[in-house]
Scaffold this motif. Structure first.
Motif, short mmCIF file in Angstrom:
data_model
loop_
_atom_site.label_atom_id
_atom_site.label_comp_id
_atom_site.label_asym_id
_atom_site.label_seq_id
_atom_site.Cartn_x
_atom_site.Cartn_y
_atom_site.Cartn_z
N THR A 237 83.02 129.03 23.34
CA THR A 237 82.17 129.51 22.25
C THR A 237 80.70 129.45 22.63
N VAL A 238 80.25 128.25 23.01
CA VAL A 238 78.79 128.11 23.18
C VAL A 238 78.27 128.84 24.42
N PHE A 239 79.14 129.09 25.39
CA PHE A 239 78.66 129.80 26.59
C PHE A 239 78.89 131.31 26.54
N PHE B 11 69.67 113.98 25.26
CA PHE B 11 70.76 113.04 24.99
C PHE B 11 70.73 112.62 23.51
N LYS B 12 69.53 112.28 23.04
CA LYS B 12 69.37 111.82 21.65
C LYS B 12 69.77 112.89 20.65
N GLU B 13 69.52 114.14 21.01
CA GLU B 13 69.80 115.25 20.09
C GLU B 13 71.29 115.45 19.81
N GLN B 14 72.12 114.78 20.59
CA GLN B 14 73.57 114.91 20.36
C GLN B 14 74.03 114.07 19.17
N GLU B 46 75.96 120.56 26.86
CA GLU B 46 74.50 120.53 27.05
C GLU B 46 74.15 120.36 28.53
N ILE B 47 74.87 119.45 29.18
CA ILE B 47 74.61 119.18 30.60
C ILE B 47 74.92 120.42 31.44
N LYS B 48 76.04 121.07 31.10
CA LYS B 48 76.43 122.29 31.83
C LYS B 48 75.37 123.38 31.64
N TYR B 49 74.87 123.47 30.42
CA TYR B 49 73.87 124.49 30.08
C TYR B 49 72.53 124.22 30.77
#
Lengths: 338, 80
Positions: A237-239, B11-14, B46-49
């Motif tokens: 979804t997100v990607f 990290f905090k935003e998770q 997030e890390i992948k992005y």
């Protein structure tokens, strides 16, 4: 080429309320309220034991006709999106033609898609209308995913609910109608295994042969029931959704600022929020309606659309982008001009 | 080198409702109340992005401090 318009959308939720307290009572070790803070879901409704998708579709359609927007005899095509049909065959839509008392001179068929289904249904309806094959298409979405959820599968229990929706798509516009513009679609069958009910179809016919698999104390899977790999679906979804949204925007020759409202498939709020941020959509343009009905698969977009219309969130002149994504893996987006 | 301040912020935003405001690189990130499997999935996405690095859930399970995750990403980038 004829234009196609969404005239009205309504929906039906069945009678068995499954609120967070009920799930907590079944799984005392699990803080559903904590999970709820993330999923955004407080209530879901399940169909009664003897109630099928065809029944939900029937009730939703009868309620729709009671509104008096159109007479039954004017409907010239019925399409039903479901993955929990009444029978292998015939198609549930044919049975509904008879139960609803629709004309015998109409086309009727089911199509099998999940969370992307409503957008695909609009695509089919637009195709039927613009090619002159139909004038008034009734698009129904109906699911009883509750039947697919294992009693120990608390994760899926917190998310999914049953529902049916009815949308009328016509060649003639009326006040408040939305013109269906251009579409973008996407499919990645390599991810089929990530969201699946494996047993019961002809490849794995023997329902009842599935075995419970637990990881530690936690239920993981049973091939007789719905399996969802949360991480894979989240990543899909997100990607992929941001690219699909951009593609849909460019296919409609507009820029992102021209979209007044985005209605995504209401999967769960946490994933929606991430998809929103990665699609760079401002929070005030992102419609959420999930708290009181949960993830009803192909019905979430029409349910949200219904409420957005009813609460005047959508006004004349607005452009609304609809986007569905999920099992298949499949996704679709379209733009509606009000 | 990944900017540690930026990394910490992401990290905090998770976490929900700003509960991780006081998080440092030495914090044990799974001990914050809202940490669960959804937080993990979101963090990995997030890390992948951000860094184009794939971390498996098992690998994340092996980390306890924020810095452990940071070093894991740096290691993966170095070996890419």
């Amino acid at each position: 080429m004829h234009s196609a318009y969404i005239i009205d959308t309504t929906y039906f939720l069945p009678g068995i309320l499954v609120d967070n307290e009920k799930i907590n009572a079944e799984h005392p070790e699990w803080s559903v309220d904590k999970i709820s803070a993330k999923t955004g879901i407080e209530k879901r409704y399940y169909a009664a034991e003897n109630q099928t998708s065809g029944d939900l579709a029937y009730i939703a359609a009868e309620q729709f006709f009671e509104k008096g927007i159109i007479e039954k005899k004017e409907i010239d095509f019925l399409i039903l999106c479901t993955q929990s049909p009444d029978y292998f065959l015939p198609t549930t839509a044919c049975i509904l033609q008879d139960r609803l008392g629709l004309s015998k001179r109409i086309g009727a068929f089911d199509f099998n898609l999940g969370c992307s289904g409503f957008v695909y249904g609009l695509g089919i309806a637009k195709g039927l209308i613009s090619s002159g094959q139909a004038k008034n298409v009734l698009l129904i979405t109906a699911e009883t995913y509750s039947r697919f959820i294992h009693p120990d599968d608390k994760k899926n229990k917190t998310i999914f609910g049953d529902a049916a929706s009815v949308t009328l798509i016509s060649s003639q516009s009326v006040t408040g109608a939305g013109k269906i513009l251009n579409f973008s679609y996407g499919t990645d069958g390599s991810g089929a295994k990530h969201l699946m009910v494996k047993n019961g179809g002809l490849r794995h016919i023997e329902k009842g042969s599935g075995e419970d698999v637990y990881v530690g104390d936690e239920f993981y899977s049973n091939d007789d029931y719905l399996f969802m790999d949360g991480k894979e679906i989240f990543d899909f979804t997100v990607f992929n959704v941001p690219g699909l949204v951009n593609d849909c925007i460019s296919k409609n020759d507009i820029s992102p600022e021209d979209v007044d409202l985005y209605i995504f498939h209401q999967a769960n709020q946490f994933m929606l929020e991430r998809a929103r941020r990665m699609s760079k959509i401002p929070v005030e343009k992102f419609y959420i309606y999930i708290k009181d009905s949960g993830n009803t698969v192909s019905s979430t977009i029409p349910i949200a659309l219904h409420h957005a219309m009813e609460n005047n969130v959508i006004r004349k002149g607005n452009k609304v982008l609809l986007c569905g994504f999920g099992v298949g893996l499949s996704m679709g987006a379209t733009l509606i001009a009000y | 080198m990944i900017d540690t301040q930026k990394f910490l912020q992401e990290f905090k935003e998770q976490y929900v409702d700003g509960e991780a405001t006081g998080m440092t690189m030495d914090s044990e990130f799974k001990k914050f109340p809202s940490w669960d499997s959804l937080t993990a999935i979101s963090l990995l996405a997030e890390i992948k992005y951000r860094y184009n690095v794939d971390i498996e859930e098992d690998e994340l399970n092996g980390c306890s401090r924020v810095a452990d995750v940071y070093h894991l990403i740096e290691k993966k980038i170095a070996h890419a």
